[in-house]
Write a protein that holds these residues in place. Structure first.
Motif, PDB file in Angstrom:
ATOM      1  N   GLN A  69       0.819  -1.216   0.000  1.00 21.70           N
ATOM      2  CA  GLN A  69       0.000   0.000   0.000  1.00 21.70           C
ATOM      3  C   GLN A  69       0.863   1.281   0.000  1.00 21.70           C
ATOM      4  N   ILE A  70       2.157   1.117  -0.236  1.00 24.79           N
ATOM      5  CA  ILE A  70       3.065   2.276  -0.193  1.00 24.79           C
ATOM      6  C   ILE A  70       3.570   2.576  -1.601  1.00 24.79           C
ATOM      7  N   THR A  71       3.463   3.841  -2.024  1.00 25.19           N
ATOM      8  CA  THR A  71       3.947   4.258  -3.342  1.00 25.19           C
ATOM      9  C   THR A  71       5.019   5.335  -3.161  1.00 25.19           C
ATOM     10  N   THR A  82      -1.396  15.320  -4.278  1.00 22.99           N
ATOM     11  CA  THR A  82      -2.094  14.186  -4.899  1.00 22.99           C
ATOM     12  C   THR A  82      -3.368  13.843  -4.134  1.00 22.99           C
ATOM     13  N   VAL A  83      -3.232  13.751  -2.823  1.00 21.48           N
ATOM     14  CA  VAL A  83      -4.386  13.322  -2.011  1.00 21.48           C
ATOM     15  C   VAL A  83      -5.503  14.358  -2.076  1.00 21.48           C
ATOM     16  N   THR A 196       1.304  10.796   4.271  1.00 20.87           N
ATOM     17  CA  THR A 196       2.383  11.339   3.449  1.00 20.87           C
ATOM     18  C   THR A 196       3.661  11.430   4.266  1.00 20.87           C
ATOM     19  N   VAL A 197       4.782  10.989   3.698  1.00 25.81           N
ATOM     20  CA  VAL A 197       6.071  11.160   4.389  1.00 25.81           C
ATOM     21  C   VAL A 197       7.139  11.629   3.400  1.00 25.81           C
ATOM     22  N   GLY A 209       9.949  10.600  -1.323  1.00 22.47           N
ATOM     23  CA  GLY A 209       8.967  10.469  -0.257  1.00 22.47           C
ATOM     24  C   GLY A 209       8.041   9.327  -0.592  1.00 22.47           C
ATOM     25  N   ALA A 210       6.944   9.245   0.141  1.00 20.56           N
ATOM     26  CA  ALA A 210       6.004   8.152  -0.131  1.00 20.56           C
ATOM     27  C   ALA A 210       4.602   8.551   0.286  1.00 20.56           C
ATOM     28  N   LEU A 211       3.653   7.912  -0.386  1.00 24.82           N
ATOM     29  CA  LEU A 211       2.245   8.011   0.006  1.00 24.82           C
ATOM     30  C   LEU A 211       1.807   6.609   0.414  1.00 24.82           C
ATOM     31  N   ALA A 212       1.325   6.487   1.655  1.00 25.47           N
ATOM     32  CA  ALA A 212       0.841   5.192   2.146  1.00 25.47           C
ATOM     33  C   ALA A 212      -0.675   5.289   2.215  1.00 25.47           C
ATOM     34  N   VAL A 213      -1.369   4.288   1.661  1.00 25.11           N
ATOM     35  CA  VAL A 213      -2.824   4.402   1.622  1.00 25.11           C
ATOM     36  C   VAL A 213      -3.526   3.367   2.493  1.00 25.11           C
ATOM     37  N   GLY A 214      -2.800   2.700   3.358  1.00 28.05           N
ATOM     38  CA  GLY A 214      -3.426   1.785   4.298  1.00 28.05           C
ATOM     39  C   GLY A 214      -4.401   0.852   3.596  1.00 28.05           C
ATOM     40  N   LEU A 215      -5.503   0.576   4.262  1.00 28.82           N
ATOM     41  CA  LEU A 215      -6.451  -0.384   3.686  1.00 28.82           C
ATOM     42  C   LEU A 215      -7.787   0.288   3.396  1.00 28.82           C
TER      43      LEU A 215
END
Ligand code: PMP
Length: 380
Positions: A69-71, A82-83, A196-197, A209-215
């Protein structure tokens, strides 16, 4: 006296960017030794792929989010844009609620359906106001509240915020740029849907960096084009940057190292803030009574001008910042201090001191010495 040797200057501006860790530098150089396109099937490609998946696994453990789930992307600005843009475009008739002290990469986005949640004098989101706003029409698709503020270090009550948002059917995005590597993060326990990190705040390279979108089932597409990052973010991956990010995560987010570093930085901050108050009793230390990340101090000196003080510190070989470094260079009062209700004249004399992995007691003592001297000059 000015020290033009950059290696000998004192750096207290970690919330702007962190010095690159040695392990990250080595990982970057090693990755740059070969032509690593992770989409290629040959040995070089496989090596690039392994580097990317290793970093994804490190980040997955660091934030408790499934690796799939991490891009990876170019940093928190891209992730935040983006979000917010995804929700603004997908649900144009619904509201997006954001904290009043969010980073400009959220706060300044030109989306008509964004509404701002007020904060208290510490910059903490007002939960009653949030509840009322969530109950209003049109319904809210997304609540975006940062983990820790880049100017004050204020931590938000994220568990309360996610619980409220979920009870009204809204999803939660959290800009955790200043939280990663500063506090332990558990995305699932906090109930954060999208996070976002950024690499360069934890001693990794800039531009990663990365975008994590969990579930949560929502996965905004960052860039269209090739099939990279499972078609979530097209473009040849920044393998060397991601290698450096991974190396930085293994150091900054290791649970034991992080706990130790938190205590160390808290100790330095207590020493710093006591010395500031002893030297200048009228100084205001913002959000001092709030829960904060351990490395940040934001002070306002009545009657002082931040720009002149910054230059005086620079001449003394000390790098600090006036409020948000992202907006430094512009002299307008920070929207963060405005949201906290700080009086405009006081806001003009605001300095941010932020520490990190290389900061020593000697650095803090040098700052205090310089601060005392500069203050005497101003007060003459
Ligand atoms: N959010 C916060 C809270 C930040 O402090 C920053 C960096 N100043 C950003 C987003 C933007 O991060 P990046 O430099 O990775 O685009």
């Amino acid at each position: 006296m000015a020290n033009n040797d950059l290696t000998k200057r004192i750096y207290l501006d970690y919330n702007a960017t962190s010095p690159l860790r040695d392990l990250a530098r080595t990982a970057i150089m090693d990755a740059h030794a070969f032509p690593l396109n992770a989409s290629s099937v040959h040995a070089y490609g496989r090596m690039g792929r392994k580097i990317i998946e290793d970093t994804r696994a490190h980040l997955s453990r660091a934030i408790n989010c499934p690796a799939a789930q991490i891009t990876f992307n170019s940093g928190a600005t891209e992730g935040n844009n983006t979000v917010i843009n995804h929700f603004a475009q997908t649900y144009p008739k619904e509201t997006i609620l954001i904290g009043a002290t969010e980073h400009p990469s959220i706060h300044d986005l030109p989306c008509a359906n964004i509404k701002t949640i007020p904060t208290d004098h510490n910059g903490v989101v007002n939960l009653d106001a949030l509840e009322n706003m969530l109950g209003a029409e049109p319904r809210t698709s997304l609540v975006s509240v940062m983990m820790a503020n880049n100017e004050t270090g204020t931590l938000q009550p994220l568990k309360d915020i996610t619980t409220l948002a979920h009870s009204k059917g809204a999803l939660i995005h959290c800009d955790a740029t200043q939280g990663l590597g500063r506090i332990h993060i558990d995305m699932q326990a906090l109930g954060i849907d999208l996070m976002t990190v950024s690499s360069h705040k934890i001693g990794g390279p800039q531009g990663v960096g990365a975008l994590a979108v969990g579930l949560c089932g929502v996965s905004p597409i960052l860039l269209h084009g090739g099939g990279q990052e499972k078609k979530q973010r097209a473009g040849t991956e920044n393998v060397a940057g991601i290698a450096g990010f991974g190396a930085a995560i293994t150091q900054a987010c290791d649970a034991d190292i992080l706990t130790h570093e938190q205590q160390r930085l808290e100790g330095l901050r207590t020493h710093l803030e006591k010395a500031i108050t002893d030297t200048c009793p009228e100084a205001v230390i913002h959000a001092q009574t709030a829960a904060r990340i351990p490395n940040s101090t934001l002070i306002s000196i009545p009657g002082a001008k931040a720009e002149s003080m910054l230059m005086a510190f620079d001449l003394d070989g000390i790098a600090i910042s006036n409020g948000s470094a992202c907006s430094s260079g512009t002299v307008k009062a920070s929207h963060v201090l405005n949201a906290m209700g700080t009086e405009k004249n006081l806001a003009k004399g605001t300095l941010r001191i932020s520490t990190g992995w290389q900061t020593t007691q000697g650095d803090i003592d040098a700052f205090i010495q310089s601060f005392t001297k500069i203050l005497q000059r101003i007060q003459k």
